[in-house]
Scaffold this motif. Structure first.
Motif, PDB file in Angstrom:
ATOM      1  N   SER B 133       0.810  -1.212   0.000  1.00  0.00           N
ATOM      2  CA  SER B 133       0.000   0.000   0.000  1.00  0.00           C
ATOM      3  C   SER B 133       0.850   1.273   0.000  1.00  0.00           C
ATOM      4  N   VAL B 134       0.378   2.249  -0.746  1.00  0.00           N
ATOM      5  CA  VAL B 134       1.056   3.544  -0.789  1.00  0.00           C
ATOM      6  C   VAL B 134       0.998   4.232   0.578  1.00  0.00           C
ATOM      7  N   MET B 135       0.034   3.819   1.423  1.00  0.00           N
ATOM      8  CA  MET B 135      -0.046   4.382   2.767  1.00  0.00           C
ATOM      9  C   MET B 135       1.263   4.146   3.524  1.00  0.00           C
ATOM     10  N   ARG B 163      12.021   4.400  -7.880  1.00  0.00           N
ATOM     11  CA  ARG B 163      13.021   3.782  -8.746  1.00  0.00           C
ATOM     12  C   ARG B 163      12.409   3.277 -10.048  1.00  0.00           C
ATOM     13  N   ALA B 164      11.126   2.965 -10.006  1.00  0.00           N
ATOM     14  CA  ALA B 164      10.450   2.461 -11.205  1.00  0.00           C
ATOM     15  C   ALA B 164      10.392   3.518 -12.304  1.00  0.00           C
ATOM     16  N   VAL B 165      10.417   4.805 -11.941  1.00  0.00           N
ATOM     17  CA  VAL B 165      10.405   5.854 -12.964  1.00  0.00           C
ATOM     18  C   VAL B 165      11.661   5.745 -13.818  1.00  0.00           C
ATOM     19  N   ALA B 245       4.201   4.502 -12.609  1.00  0.00           N
ATOM     20  CA  ALA B 245       5.304   4.776 -11.674  1.00  0.00           C
ATOM     21  C   ALA B 245       5.295   6.244 -11.258  1.00  0.00           C
ATOM     22  N   ILE B 246       5.003   7.122 -12.205  1.00  0.00           N
ATOM     23  CA  ILE B 246       4.969   8.563 -11.887  1.00  0.00           C
ATOM     24  C   ILE B 246       3.808   8.868 -10.950  1.00  0.00           C
ATOM     25  N   ASN B 247       2.663   8.203 -11.198  1.00  0.00           N
ATOM     26  CA  ASN B 247       1.510   8.430 -10.315  1.00  0.00           C
ATOM     27  C   ASN B 247       1.809   7.999  -8.877  1.00  0.00           C
ATOM     28  N   ARG B 248       2.510   6.897  -8.748  1.00  0.00           N
ATOM     29  CA  ARG B 248       2.854   6.436  -7.400  1.00  0.00           C
ATOM     30  C   ARG B 248       3.710   7.487  -6.690  1.00  0.00           C
ATOM     31  N   LEU B 249       4.687   8.000  -7.407  1.00  0.00           N
ATOM     32  CA  LEU B 249       5.571   9.016  -6.834  1.00  0.00           C
ATOM     33  C   LEU B 249       4.762  10.253  -6.446  1.00  0.00           C
ATOM     34  N   SER B 250       3.860  10.640  -7.333  1.00  0.00           N
ATOM     35  CA  SER B 250       3.025  11.809  -7.090  1.00  0.00           C
ATOM     36  C   SER B 250       2.107  11.559  -5.877  1.00  0.00           C
ATOM     37  N   ASP B 251       1.585  10.333  -5.774  1.00  0.00           N
ATOM     38  CA  ASP B 251       0.730   9.954  -4.646  1.00  0.00           C
ATOM     39  C   ASP B 251       1.477  10.084  -3.319  1.00  0.00           C
ATOM     40  N   ARG B 274      20.173   4.939  -4.837  1.00  0.00           N
ATOM     41  CA  ARG B 274      20.797   4.163  -3.748  1.00  0.00           C
ATOM     42  C   ARG B 274      21.429   2.889  -4.268  1.00  0.00           C
ATOM     43  N   GLY B 275      22.609   2.642  -3.800  1.00  0.00           N
ATOM     44  CA  GLY B 275      23.405   1.522  -4.297  1.00  0.00           C
ATOM     45  C   GLY B 275      22.762   0.154  -4.165  1.00  0.00           C
ATOM     46  N   LEU B 276      22.107  -0.083  -3.023  1.00  0.00           N
ATOM     47  CA  LEU B 276      21.592  -1.433  -2.770  1.00  0.00           C
ATOM     48  C   LEU B 276      20.676  -1.908  -3.887  1.00  0.00           C
ATOM     49  N   ASP B 277      20.929  -3.104  -4.348  1.00  0.00           N
ATOM     50  CA  ASP B 277      20.186  -3.590  -5.508  1.00  0.00           C
ATOM     51  C   ASP B 277      18.763  -4.001  -5.169  1.00  0.00           C
ATOM     52  N   TYR B 278      18.452  -4.166  -3.880  1.00  0.00           N
ATOM     53  CA  TYR B 278      17.128  -4.729  -3.626  1.00  0.00           C
ATOM     54  C   TYR B 278      15.995  -3.718  -3.536  1.00  0.00           C
ATOM     55  N   TYR B 279      16.293  -2.409  -3.591  1.00  0.00           N
ATOM     56  CA  TYR B 279      15.175  -1.453  -3.622  1.00  0.00           C
ATOM     57  C   TYR B 279      14.500  -1.510  -4.984  1.00  0.00           C
ATOM     58  N   THR B 280      13.178  -1.593  -4.960  1.00  0.00           N
ATOM     59  CA  THR B 280      12.466  -1.752  -6.229  1.00  0.00           C
ATOM     60  C   THR B 280      11.445  -0.643  -6.463  1.00  0.00           C
ATOM     61  N   GLY B 281      11.071   0.101  -5.415  1.00  0.00           N
ATOM     62  CA  GLY B 281      10.052   1.136  -5.586  1.00  0.00           C
ATOM     63  C   GLY B 281      10.544   2.473  -5.066  1.00  0.00           C
ATOM     64  N   MET B 282       9.825   3.007  -4.094  1.00  0.00           N
ATOM     65  CA  MET B 282      10.175   4.306  -3.535  1.00  0.00           C
ATOM     66  C   MET B 282      11.552   4.267  -2.883  1.00  0.00           C
ATOM     67  N   ILE B 283      12.224   5.418  -2.949  1.00  0.00           N
ATOM     68  CA  ILE B 283      13.543   5.573  -2.325  1.00  0.00           C
ATOM     69  C   ILE B 283      13.556   6.912  -1.581  1.00  0.00           C
ATOM     70  N   PHE B 284      14.189   6.912  -0.421  1.00  0.00           N
ATOM     71  CA  PHE B 284      14.223   8.128   0.412  1.00  0.00           C
ATOM     72  C   PHE B 284      15.646   8.460   0.850  1.00  0.00           C
ATOM     73  N   GLU B 285      15.931   9.753   0.869  1.00  0.00           N
ATOM     74  CA  GLU B 285      17.169  10.232   1.480  1.00  0.00           C
ATOM     75  C   GLU B 285      16.854  11.530   2.207  1.00  0.00           C
ATOM     76  N   THR B 286      17.660  11.853   3.189  1.00  0.00           N
ATOM     77  CA  THR B 286      17.393  13.051   3.975  1.00  0.00           C
ATOM     78  C   THR B 286      18.688  13.815   4.214  1.00  0.00           C
TER      79      THR B 286
END
Lengths: 445, 445
Positions: B133-135, B163-165, B245-251, B274-286
């Motif tokens: 869920s996007v939640m 990352r899907a974008v 993918a863009i809609n998910r990011l926008s959501d 992000r280097g790690l190969d296992y991220y497949t969707g959203m990615i965050f940095e701060t």
């Protein structure tokens, strides 16, 4: 596929167990801080020679040890006392004395796993180093009292003794050179009873039944603290050093009363000696009145010189250790632990995706008002969501669908009673809902 | 005599360092709980095959490993993700989904020690498992925002990407099979700049300068979130999956605003992978606006399947990790850390042994009113005691000798300004002293 499993003697902590563990550690930290004890931490791995320097053969055998990639012999700490000694020797000139520290951290012992004994467990120690002042002794009693009180206990007993009183009696009886063996046996009094302690003493310490009887008479002094203290000079022979030791014990008792420890919680118990050979002065044990069989939940004592293996600086100290695992086991037996798998009390159901932003904003508003809450992640049927809320131990569910959002209401459901109420809510006027939730949370339901 | 020392790459935490570390961890726990994340803990030691199952060759080499007394090959955990995967596979049927946990615990890596890199360090992770869920994605942004705010930061930026974008753009450019190498290079954009990234891409991923330019044009989209989101369909070619993918990011962006994350703190940054190969969707940095050079202080992302090595159950999840050491280093550089070696603000001098019980009672009364305080242990000269109080960073000293006790007064000294005031005090009427101390402690001095 690799079978997911843990090593024998090691544990996973699931939320329902970890939540009260964390709460207990937080309470302990708060109490330590309120007396000016400061936190430290030390490495899990130490040079093996640091760890094996002082321990007994038994602890030495239990150390997890190996050679690291650099060819160094290293070990995982088996307690927090040896690392404290090393730490103090290394940093005391920077830290100054008195040095008051607490340390809550895991330790490892490769012993045979048994019921209630693990190869990895958390210790929770506090110590004051670099002073022989009776103020530090008194403070230990005050800290123990406040720890148990803050954890939620009312009925417990802190037993205090000055090991020097026993030592002086033994000297009086001409048994000074046999004190270690005598004290070891004496320590088992509560467990195995007078007769067996007496015969063990005669055997292992090679003393006469008359001498054993004398020692036991002292150890068995009972009654209120004042009358025990009054009887001590007579039994110990009343030599100058015996009187000094008795005065110290009496001072700690009276000081603890001044520090507002209730008198009925303090017991002067001349029988406790504790197995560890390094205690030289005051000794402390703590038992729960409702569960004495579980043993002492907070024990410690005074030692002459903490770090003699690592420094020439003489560092006397005193401290005690809170038995986290034992306390948690006791609290579970006494049904003092809430059974919840969530740290948040309020659950927000999510079943109308068109109002996704409303649920998110409601959640943020409640959180900003200090109410921890969780929005369910998926717009599943309400029944599924409420089952999740029940299973996790949430106390309240906040429910709103299209109709409620349109009417400016939410439904507040107390999960234990199944009672529901409609409460006015809009993002700009959240006060009534917040008050309602606070009221329910403050109640016992 | 054994030389007291720590192993290379390991650290002692002295009180002045440990106090803010503990505070940071407590703040993090409070924030996690306020969103319904629950604590767990797992063993330090795991079967080696559990740890080496998924890691890269590099992490495998860094694992502290040995044979235990029972002849088992074991290792010390090198992160909290592999233990979480093993834990989830083992317990998920009992825990149910979604499963939201946090875990703050040390990990070990036998890597070469360098400035700011240690062989033992604490990780601070939170994850939501078992939902796509996007939640859950939105919540990560809200948690990060609240973490940084609660720690005391106001100026920071949470960069989000899907990352899907990028994956869809690469497919559009016919580079799908080269995505890992391309993303690896792209991840260095902030560090080494456009030109070097472009040439690295052409070299390691074997693509044309034109293709590299296309990828970089997407990654370099900048400006406010809305305009970046608007530009994405055009650059990616606007296929159905790209739009998804863009809609998910926008959501996620819009949901985070609903969750009351201030818009100026969110940046849509299509360059982060992000280097790690296992991220497949959203990615965050701060990043901290006042110290961007220190790098991301809280990072994470969405992964497809957490525990595939240990269970057939498909467990998607999302989470992030707060960089404790990095944050503390930043706070030190920005002078946000108080320099105190005591967690208690009030020091009670002890220089009249005849009034020992009065000091103890005063200390107990203040503590009962919520004022953490320490009584000095030895009746030394006042100068020695005040030096101790200053060195430890106490804020107030309460001083009373025979005259003061007789007159029913104590002296309250603010240590930073050296100002003193006489305040009425008796054990039965402590209100005025408590108010006075609270007033001083609430001020900035």
């Amino acid at each position: 596929m690799i079978k997911p499993r843990t090593l024998s003697g090691f544990r996973d902590y699931l939320p329902s167990v970890m939540i009260p563990r964390e709460r207990l550690m937080e309470t302990a930290r708060g109490v330590f801080r309120s007396f000016g004890f400061a936190p430290i931490d030390t490495p899990t791995l130490e040079y093996l020679e640091i760890l094996t320097g002082k321990g007994s053969d038994e602890t030495d055998r239990q150390i997890y040890r190996f050679e690291d990639n650099g060819g160094r012999s290293v070990g995982m700490r088996f307690d927090l006392t040896v690392p404290l000694a090393r730490f103090a020797a290394q940093h005391i000139s920077e830290l100054g004395t008195p040095f008051k520290r607490y340390h809550i951290a895991p330790v490892w012992r490769g012993e045979r796993p048994q019921a209630g004994r693990y190869r990895e467990f958390v210790q929770c120690d506090f110590d004051t180093i670099g002073t022989e002042s009776v103020m530090a002794d008194i403070e230990v009693v005050a800290v123990i009292n406040r720890l148990l009180e803050s954890i939620g206990f009312d009925a417990f007993q802190i037993s205090i003794n000055n090991r020097a009183v026993l030592t002086e009696l033994l000297r009086h009886l001409d048994l000074a050179d046999k004190s270690v063996a005598v004290l070891r046996s004496l320590d088992k009094l509560a467990k195995i009873g007078r007769e067996r302690v007496a015969s063990e003493m005669c055997e292992t310490a090679d003393i006469t039944p008359g001498q054993a009887d004398n020692v036991l008479r002292l150890a068995e002094l009972s009654g209120d603290a004042e009358s025990v203290l009054d009887a001590l000079p007579g039994i110990t022979g009343g030599g100058e050093e015996a009187i000094g030791a008795i005065n110290r014990l009496s001072d700690v008792y009276r000081g603890a009363l001044a520090a507002e420890v209730p008198p009925h919680r303090i017991k002067v118990d001349v029988s406790i000696a504790r197995g560890l050979d390094y205690y030289t002065g005051m000794i402390f044990e703590t038992t729960l009145n409702d569960l004495p069989s579980i043993g002492s939940v907070c024990s410690g004592g005074r030692y002459d010189n903490l770090a003699g293996l690592y420094t020439k600086q003489h560092l006397p100290g005193i401290g005690a250790s809170l038995g986290l695992d034992r306390l948690l086991a006791a609290m579970e037996q006494l049904e003092l632990l809430p059974d919840a798998a969530t740290p948040a009390p309020v659950f927000i159901a999510y079943f109308d995706p068109q109002h996704r932003d409303d649920y998110l904003r409601l959640s943020a508003r409640l959180r900003a008002s200090g109410i921890a809450n969780e929005v369910y992640t998926d717009a599943k049927k309400l029944g599924v969501q409420l089952k999740y809320a029940d299973a996790h131990g949430f106390r309240i569910a906040v429910i709103a669908g299209g109709n409620e959002w349109a009417a400016g209401n939410v439904q507040v459901k107390t999960l234990a009673t199944k009672e529901s109420a409609e409460i006015p809510y809009s993002h700009d006027q959240s006060g009534e809902l917040v008050s309602c939730l606070e009221r329910i949370l403050a109640s016992d339901l």
